[in-house]
Design a protein around this motif. Structure first.
Motif, short mmCIF file in Angstrom:
data_model
loop_
_atom_site.label_atom_id
_atom_site.label_comp_id
_atom_site.label_asym_id
_atom_site.label_seq_id
_atom_site.Cartn_x
_atom_site.Cartn_y
_atom_site.Cartn_z
N VAL A 13 0.84 -1.20 0.00
CA VAL A 13 0.00 0.00 0.00
C VAL A 13 0.88 1.25 0.00
CG1 VAL A 13 -1.62 1.33 1.41
CG2 VAL A 13 -2.03 -1.09 1.02
N GLY A 14 1.96 1.21 0.77
CA GLY A 14 2.90 2.33 0.80
C GLY A 14 3.52 2.61 -0.55
N PHE A 15 3.87 1.56 -1.28
CA PHE A 15 4.40 1.76 -2.63
C PHE A 15 3.38 2.49 -3.50
CE2 PHE A 15 7.52 -1.78 -1.94
CZ PHE A 15 8.65 -1.11 -2.37
N LEU A 16 2.13 2.04 -3.45
CA LEU A 16 1.09 2.66 -4.28
C LEU A 16 0.82 4.09 -3.84
CD1 LEU A 16 -1.24 -0.43 -4.59
CD2 LEU A 16 0.09 0.63 -6.43
N GLU A 17 0.82 4.33 -2.54
CA GLU A 17 0.59 5.69 -2.05
C GLU A 17 1.71 6.64 -2.45
OE1 GLU A 17 -2.14 5.31 1.94
OE2 GLU A 17 -0.01 4.83 2.16
N SER A 18 2.90 6.11 -2.66
CA SER A 18 4.03 6.97 -3.02
C SER A 18 4.26 7.05 -4.53
CB SER A 18 5.30 6.52 -2.30
OG SER A 18 5.67 5.23 -2.73
N GLY A 19 3.28 6.62 -5.31
CA GLY A 19 3.34 6.85 -6.75
C GLY A 19 3.83 5.68 -7.59
N PHE A 31 6.18 -3.41 -8.65
CA PHE A 31 5.88 -2.00 -8.41
C PHE A 31 6.96 -1.24 -9.17
CE2 PHE A 31 4.05 -3.79 -4.44
CZ PHE A 31 2.76 -3.31 -4.62
N VAL A 32 6.54 -0.29 -10.01
CA VAL A 32 7.50 0.43 -10.83
C VAL A 32 7.26 1.93 -10.68
CG1 VAL A 32 8.30 0.85 -13.20
CG2 VAL A 32 7.63 -1.45 -12.51
N LYS A 33 8.37 2.66 -10.50
CA LYS A 33 8.34 4.13 -10.47
C LYS A 33 9.69 4.59 -10.99
CE LYS A 33 7.73 8.00 -7.27
NZ LYS A 33 7.54 8.33 -5.85
N LYS A 36 13.04 2.52 -10.67
CA LYS A 36 12.96 1.64 -9.50
C LYS A 36 11.92 0.56 -9.76
CE LYS A 36 14.26 5.30 -6.39
NZ LYS A 36 13.81 6.27 -5.42
N ARG A 37 12.24 -0.66 -9.33
CA ARG A 37 11.33 -1.78 -9.55
C ARG A 37 11.41 -2.73 -8.36
NH1 ARG A 37 11.96 -5.35 -14.91
NH2 ARG A 37 13.67 -6.27 -13.76
N GLN A 38 10.25 -3.12 -7.82
CA GLN A 38 10.17 -4.03 -6.68
C GLN A 38 9.18 -5.14 -7.01
OE1 GLN A 38 11.78 -4.16 -3.60
NE2 GLN A 38 10.68 -6.09 -3.46
N LYS A 39 9.62 -6.38 -6.89
CA LYS A 39 8.77 -7.53 -7.19
C LYS A 39 7.65 -7.65 -6.16
CE LYS A 39 9.41 -12.48 -7.95
NZ LYS A 39 10.44 -13.54 -7.95
N VAL A 40 6.47 -8.06 -6.61
CA VAL A 40 5.34 -8.31 -5.72
C VAL A 40 4.65 -9.60 -6.17
CG1 VAL A 40 3.77 -6.82 -7.03
CG2 VAL A 40 3.24 -7.36 -4.68
N LEU A 41 4.27 -10.41 -5.21
CA LEU A 41 3.63 -11.69 -5.54
C LEU A 41 2.16 -11.48 -5.89
CD1 LEU A 41 5.07 -13.92 -2.68
CD2 LEU A 41 5.78 -13.85 -5.08
N PRO A 42 1.66 -12.22 -6.89
CA PRO A 42 0.24 -12.12 -7.25
C PRO A 42 -0.68 -12.40 -6.06
CG PRO A 42 1.43 -13.39 -8.90
CD PRO A 42 2.39 -13.14 -7.77
N LYS A 43 -0.29 -13.34 -5.17
CA LYS A 43 -1.15 -13.66 -4.03
C LYS A 43 -1.27 -12.48 -3.07
CE LYS A 43 2.21 -15.89 -0.99
NZ LYS A 43 2.53 -17.11 -0.25
N THR A 44 -0.23 -11.64 -3.00
CA THR A 44 -0.29 -10.44 -2.16
C THR A 44 -1.28 -9.45 -2.75
OG1 THR A 44 2.01 -10.76 -1.48
CG2 THR A 44 1.06 -8.57 -1.14
N LEU A 45 -1.23 -9.28 -4.07
CA LEU A 45 -2.20 -8.38 -4.73
C LEU A 45 -3.62 -8.91 -4.56
CD1 LEU A 45 -0.20 -7.65 -8.01
CD2 LEU A 45 -0.51 -6.12 -6.05
N ASP A 46 -3.80 -10.21 -4.73
CA ASP A 46 -5.13 -10.81 -4.55
C ASP A 46 -5.65 -10.61 -3.13
OD1 ASP A 46 -5.08 -11.65 -7.18
OD2 ASP A 46 -4.49 -13.71 -6.69
#
Length: 86
Positions: A13-19, A31-33, A36-46
């Motif tokens: 959520v912090g990644f999304l809040e920061s753009g 997560f891409v900005k 910068k790129r940070q991997k996120v698991l599909p199960k976390t998004l779900d």
């Protein structure tokens, strides 16, 4: 809406809040900005979608839900109110 998030979900959520935006490359999500790129698991998004923090749009995007953003604003104002009135 289940508002209790795990530390990993809070980080997302912090990644999304920061753009940052969620981008799918092949079978993996990031997560891409900028560069910068940070991997996120599909199960976390779900899990974030099922808890009401994220919504999945028809265009295939993951965005913070309006309900969740309102909740965050409310929580921040309560914390700010407590800090300034002690």
């Amino acid at each position: 809406m289940k508002l209790k998030l795990t530390p990993t979900q809070n980080l997302c959520v912090g990644f999304l809040e920061s753009g940052f935006e969620v981008v799918r490359l092949d079978e993996q999500f990031y997560f891409v900005k900028g560069d910068k790129r940070q991997k996120v698991l599909p199960k976390t998004l779900d899990a974030l979608v099922s808890r009401g923090a994220l919504k999945y749009t028809e265009q295939g995007d993951y965005l913070l839900s309006e309900e969740f953003m309102n909740h965050r604003k409310e929580m921040r104002s309560l914390v700010k109110h407590r800090v300034t009135h002690h």
